[in-house]
Design a protein around this motif. Structure first.
Motif, mmCIF file in Angstrom:
data_model
loop_
_atom_site.group_PDB
_atom_site.id
_atom_site.type_symbol
_atom_site.label_atom_id
_atom_site.label_comp_id
_atom_site.label_asym_id
_atom_site.label_seq_id
_atom_site.Cartn_x
_atom_site.Cartn_y
_atom_site.Cartn_z
ATOM 1 N N GLU A 155 37.105 21.643 -16.409
ATOM 2 C CA GLU A 155 36.121 20.640 -16.778
ATOM 3 C C GLU A 155 36.860 19.422 -17.325
ATOM 4 O O GLU A 155 38.026 19.508 -17.717
ATOM 5 C CB GLU A 155 35.168 21.198 -17.832
ATOM 6 C CG GLU A 155 35.886 21.653 -19.109
ATOM 7 C CD GLU A 155 34.915 22.204 -20.133
ATOM 8 O OE1 GLU A 155 33.852 21.595 -20.321
ATOM 9 O OE2 GLU A 155 35.234 23.249 -20.745
ATOM 10 N N PRO A 156 36.210 18.255 -17.350
ATOM 11 C CA PRO A 156 36.846 17.079 -17.955
ATOM 12 C C PRO A 156 37.058 17.309 -19.455
ATOM 13 O O PRO A 156 36.121 17.641 -20.182
ATOM 14 C CB PRO A 156 35.831 15.953 -17.693
ATOM 15 C CG PRO A 156 35.009 16.431 -16.549
ATOM 16 C CD PRO A 156 34.928 17.921 -16.697
ATOM 17 N N VAL A 157 38.285 17.144 -19.900
ATOM 18 C CA VAL A 157 38.633 17.386 -21.305
ATOM 19 C C VAL A 157 39.232 16.116 -21.896
ATOM 20 O O VAL A 157 40.125 15.504 -21.303
ATOM 21 C CB VAL A 157 39.633 18.554 -21.437
ATOM 22 C CG1 VAL A 157 40.049 18.741 -22.886
ATOM 23 C CG2 VAL A 157 39.023 19.842 -20.894
ATOM 24 N N GLY A 161 40.479 14.072 -28.400
ATOM 25 C CA GLY A 161 39.747 14.994 -29.254
ATOM 26 C C GLY A 161 40.424 16.338 -29.381
ATOM 27 O O GLY A 161 40.398 16.954 -30.450
ATOM 28 N N ALA A 162 41.035 16.817 -28.289
ATOM 29 C CA ALA A 162 41.705 18.114 -28.329
ATOM 30 C C ALA A 162 42.889 18.091 -29.293
ATOM 31 O O ALA A 162 43.101 19.041 -30.060
ATOM 32 C CB ALA A 162 42.172 18.503 -26.927
ATOM 33 N N VAL A 163 43.662 16.982 -29.282
ATOM 34 C CA VAL A 163 44.806 16.874 -30.192
ATOM 35 C C VAL A 163 44.321 16.779 -31.641
ATOM 36 O O VAL A 163 44.868 17.430 -32.547
ATOM 37 C CB VAL A 163 45.658 15.649 -29.824
ATOM 38 C CG1 VAL A 163 46.730 15.405 -30.891
ATOM 39 C CG2 VAL A 163 46.315 15.859 -28.460
ATOM 40 N N ARG A 196 39.538 24.104 -21.250
ATOM 41 C CA ARG A 196 39.522 23.732 -22.671
ATOM 42 C C ARG A 196 40.158 24.812 -23.546
ATOM 43 O O ARG A 196 40.927 24.515 -24.471
ATOM 44 C CB ARG A 196 38.088 23.462 -23.109
ATOM 45 C CG ARG A 196 37.961 22.838 -24.489
ATOM 46 C CD ARG A 196 36.508 22.583 -24.839
ATOM 47 N NE ARG A 196 35.882 21.695 -23.876
ATOM 48 C CZ ARG A 196 35.938 20.363 -23.959
ATOM 49 N NH1 ARG A 196 36.607 19.792 -24.952
ATOM 50 N NH2 ARG A 196 35.345 19.621 -23.044
ATOM 51 N N THR A 197 39.837 26.067 -23.267
ATOM 52 C CA THR A 197 40.388 27.155 -24.074
ATOM 53 C C THR A 197 41.903 27.260 -23.909
ATOM 54 O O THR A 197 42.641 27.448 -24.881
ATOM 55 C CB THR A 197 39.730 28.490 -23.683
ATOM 56 O OG1 THR A 197 38.311 28.384 -23.872
ATOM 57 C CG2 THR A 197 40.260 29.627 -24.528
#
Length: 304
Positions: A155-157, A161-163, A196-197
């Motif tokens: 999916e688009p990530v 935000g993840a960092v 994402r995971t």
């Protein structure tokens, strides 16, 4: 009259040779095209030729024998790899219960009265039992992460935000160890098609690694090209040790309570997502670069 007959015969012979040469070239082109297809696909179809050239047919027959043997060895490898992963998973599950019980009994012993020598021995036993428990968990996770049957949920990530989320989740542990994290993110959003995971697991393992080796600082930088760089002072490392950080089960003396699997798992997941990960050591600092190019192609598991 004879010279003309001779010229005609030579012309016919030359034409026949050209036809045979053309057919041979076509046969070789067919072999090359089909060989590439057979090598990288799961098929039992042999190499077929449209020509009756005996030399090309002998070559195709020899290649078919080798392709058959290659398929047999590939199936043997895949079966052995799958059985090994299943065995490791089963052993990890079997070890978790007794290790949990051991840790529980050690906690009960630590609450009671004990001499200084007994307390010291209990501390040693507790430390080794906890290390075994973590190793068992990491073995299980490593097997799952490397499993070819595990599907990726793409999916688009948003990498920004993840960092931020990853650093925030480690902020308390970093501050407790005296590490001051500095994060630099671009103003524009950097979006990639990822799991994402898996990305969260990769970033978490990299931050856990920084927590082990940092001498008090940590810089996390994300650039618009999709590269996340973590750097920190690491006087306990050198170029040789850094070159082996991604090796499975490799640990260094400064990596206390380390199983040597965190960075190996991070590399495996990164490659499955179509990215690259690398480490270098310059002037006493450890640099780890995680890159997901815009055109990255995640590696999907093969069809059964």
């Amino acid at each position: 009259m004879l010279p003309w007959l001779l010229c005609g015969a030579l012309a016919v012979l030359a034409l026949a040779l050209l036809v045979r040469l053309f057919l041979l070239h076509r046969a070789l082109d067919e072999i090359a095209a089909q060989l590439g297809e057979r090598l990288f696909s799961d098929t039992n179809n042999p190499i077929f030729l449209s020509t009756r050239n005996p030399y090309a047919r002998r070559l195709a027959a020899a290649l078919n024998v080798q392709l058959k043997e290659l398929r047999r060895l590939r199936q043997r490898y895949e079966n052995g790899d799958r059985e090994l992963k299943e065995a490791v998973t089963n052993v990890s599950h079997d070890l978790r219960t007794p290790l949990t019980a051991i840790c529980g009994y050690l906690e009960l012993l630590e609450r009671g009265d004990k001499t200084p020598a007994q307390a010291r021995y209990l501390d040693l036993i507790s430390g080794r039992a906890e290390a075994m428990r973590r190793l068992t968990e990491e073995l299980l996770r490593c097997t799952v992460a490397a499993s070819l049957e595990e599907e990726l949920c793409l999916e688009p990530v948003d990498l920004n935000g993840a960092v931020e989320e990853a650093v925030a989740s480690f902020y308390g542990a970093l501050v407790e160890e005296g590490v001051a994290p500095a994060v630099s993110l671009p103003e524009e959003r950097v979006v990639r098609t990822l799991d994402r995971t898996a990305l969260s697991r990769i970033l978490g393992n990299l931050l856990a690694n920084a927590l082990k080796y940092s001498a008090g600082d940590l810089e996390v930088v994300l650039v618009p090209e999709g590269t996340v760089t973590l750097s920190n002072a690491a006087p306990g490392l050198d170029e040789v040790r850094v070159g082996r950080l991604f090796d499975r089960f490799y640990t260094v003396e400064t990596g206390r309570n380390s199983t040597g699997l965190g960075l190996s798992i991070a590399r495996s997941l990164t490659e499955r997502l179509g990215g690259t990960i690398s480490a270098r050591y310059e002037e006493g600092r450890l640099w780890v670069a995680l890159r997901f190019p815009e055109a990255a192609q995640p590696v999907s598991p093969p069809e059964p």
